[in-house]
Structures are given as structure tokens and as C-alpha cells.
Design a protein around this motif. Structure first.
Motif, mmCIF file in Angstrom:
data_model
loop_
_atom_site.group_PDB
_atom_site.id
_atom_site.type_symbol
_atom_site.label_atom_id
_atom_site.label_comp_id
_atom_site.label_asym_id
_atom_site.label_seq_id
_atom_site.Cartn_x
_atom_site.Cartn_y
_atom_site.Cartn_z
ATOM 1 N N ALA A 70 -0.076 1.789 46.734
ATOM 2 C CA ALA A 70 1.184 2.537 46.597
ATOM 3 C C ALA A 70 0.956 4.040 46.774
ATOM 4 O O ALA A 70 1.738 4.722 47.443
ATOM 5 N N ALA A 71 -0.139 4.551 46.189
ATOM 6 C CA ALA A 71 -0.432 5.987 46.320
ATOM 7 C C ALA A 71 -0.770 6.338 47.768
ATOM 8 O O ALA A 71 -0.322 7.371 48.287
ATOM 9 N N SER A 72 -1.549 5.496 48.427
ATOM 10 C CA SER A 72 -1.905 5.747 49.828
ATOM 11 C C SER A 72 -0.669 5.697 50.717
ATOM 12 O O SER A 72 -0.533 6.494 51.657
ATOM 13 N N CYS A 73 0.228 4.765 50.424
ATOM 14 C CA CYS A 73 1.467 4.678 51.209
ATOM 15 C C CYS A 73 2.335 5.919 51.003
ATOM 16 O O CYS A 73 2.946 6.421 51.941
ATOM 17 N N ARG A 74 2.397 6.417 49.772
ATOM 18 C CA ARG A 74 3.175 7.620 49.509
ATOM 19 C C ARG A 74 2.619 8.788 50.314
ATOM 20 O O ARG A 74 3.363 9.528 50.957
ATOM 21 N N VAL A 75 1.299 8.962 50.294
ATOM 22 C CA VAL A 75 0.669 10.060 51.039
ATOM 23 C C VAL A 75 0.916 9.895 52.537
ATOM 24 O O VAL A 75 1.287 10.848 53.225
ATOM 25 N N ALA A 76 0.738 8.676 53.040
ATOM 26 C CA ALA A 76 0.948 8.433 54.473
ATOM 27 C C ALA A 76 2.398 8.692 54.863
ATOM 28 O O ALA A 76 2.670 9.295 55.914
ATOM 29 N N GLY A 77 3.353 8.263 54.025
ATOM 30 C CA GLY A 77 4.765 8.489 54.321
ATOM 31 C C GLY A 77 5.130 9.961 54.299
ATOM 32 O O GLY A 77 5.879 10.436 55.151
ATOM 33 N N GLU A 78 4.594 10.695 53.326
ATOM 34 C CA GLU A 78 4.885 12.131 53.251
ATOM 35 C C GLU A 78 4.294 12.875 54.441
ATOM 36 O O GLU A 78 4.935 13.774 55.000
ATOM 37 N N GLU A 79 3.067 12.513 54.826
ATOM 38 C CA GLU A 79 2.448 13.168 55.991
ATOM 39 C C GLU A 79 3.242 12.869 57.261
ATOM 40 O O GLU A 79 3.492 13.760 58.077
ATOM 41 N N ARG A 80 3.654 11.621 57.438
ATOM 42 C CA ARG A 80 4.412 11.246 58.625
ATOM 43 C C ARG A 80 5.767 11.933 58.639
ATOM 44 O O ARG A 80 6.234 12.377 59.679
ATOM 45 N N PHE A 81 6.407 12.060 57.482
ATOM 46 C CA PHE A 81 7.702 12.740 57.419
ATOM 47 C C PHE A 81 7.548 14.224 57.744
ATOM 48 O O PHE A 81 8.388 14.799 58.443
ATOM 49 N N ASP A 82 6.471 14.845 57.247
ATOM 50 C CA ASP A 82 6.197 16.244 57.598
ATOM 51 C C ASP A 82 6.044 16.401 59.108
ATOM 52 O O ASP A 82 6.565 17.357 59.695
ATOM 53 N N GLN A 83 5.346 15.461 59.735
ATOM 54 C CA GLN A 83 5.197 15.503 61.191
ATOM 55 C C GLN A 83 6.557 15.411 61.870
ATOM 56 O O GLN A 83 6.827 16.129 62.838
#
Length: 114
Positions: A70-83
Motif C-alpha cells: 500500500a505504501a509503495s502504491c501510494r508513492v508510485a501514484g503520487e510520483e506518476r500524478f506529479d509527472q
């Protein structure tokens, strides 16, 4: 010169549309997380993670590394949204450049004849 400006306006407008489409795609494309107990895990879409503050539940029997996933998915989602935001801003800047060329063409086409 006018033909070059008209072509530039068309190219800039097309690039703005393509880049805006890319920003939209990046914001809805589900990222994946590797190295989990379930192998490669597909997370929620970035917009859902960031805008809706969704928690990525791991379906089925809870794995031992559920919190890490869940934590890794949150980080991945936030990074992708920033992109997606950065690409969207780039699309906006290209659209502003196309509008600037349009204003130049309009002023040139409507200047008083002397």
C-alpha cells in the motif's frame, strides 16, 4: 513569413493537444510495484490515489507485506500524478505559445493599410 507563422501555429496547437492527451493518460494509467509477495502488483490510478486519497487495498487473502504494498502504491501514484501535472503544464505552455502566434497573425492580418 505568414505561411511559416501559420504552419508554426498549427504545429504548436497539435503538439499542445498531443501533450495534453499524454498528461491525461499518465494520470489514469495504473502504476505497478515490483518485488512484492504477489510479484508485480498493479496499483490504483494516480488520480485516484492523489485526488480521492484512496487507499490501495490488496484484494483476496491479505499478504504479509500488505502495508508495504500500500505504501509503495501510494508513492508510485503520487510520483506518476506529479509527472502528469508537469506534462500538463508543458501542454499549457505550448498552447500559450500557439495563442501568441495566433495573436501575431491576427494583428498582422488586421493592420491598417497605408
Amino acid at each position: 513569413m505568414l505561411r511559416v507563422l501559420r504552419s508554426l501555429r498549427a504545429v504548436l496547437a497539435l503538439v499542445a493537444v498531443v501533450v495534453a492527451g499524454a498528461a491525461l493518460w499518465i494520470s489514469v494509467d495504473n502504476p505497478t510495484v515490483d518485488g512484492t509477495s504477489r510479484g508485480t502488483y498493479t496499483c490504483l490510478a494516480p488520480y485516484d490515489t492523489v485526488l480521492n486519497d484512496a487507499i490501495d487495498p490488496v484484494g483476496g487473502e491479505p499478504p504479509p507485506d500488505e502495508d508495504e504494498i500500500a505504501a509503495s502504491c501510494r508513492v508510485a501514484g503520487e510520483e506518476r500524478f506529479d509527472q502528469a501535472v508537469y506534462v500538463g503544464v508543458a501542454a499549457g505552455l505550448v498552447a500559450i505559445a500557439a495563442a501568441g502566434v495566433s495573436v501575431l497573425l491576427h494583428r498582422r492580418d488586421h493592420r491598417p493599410v497605408t
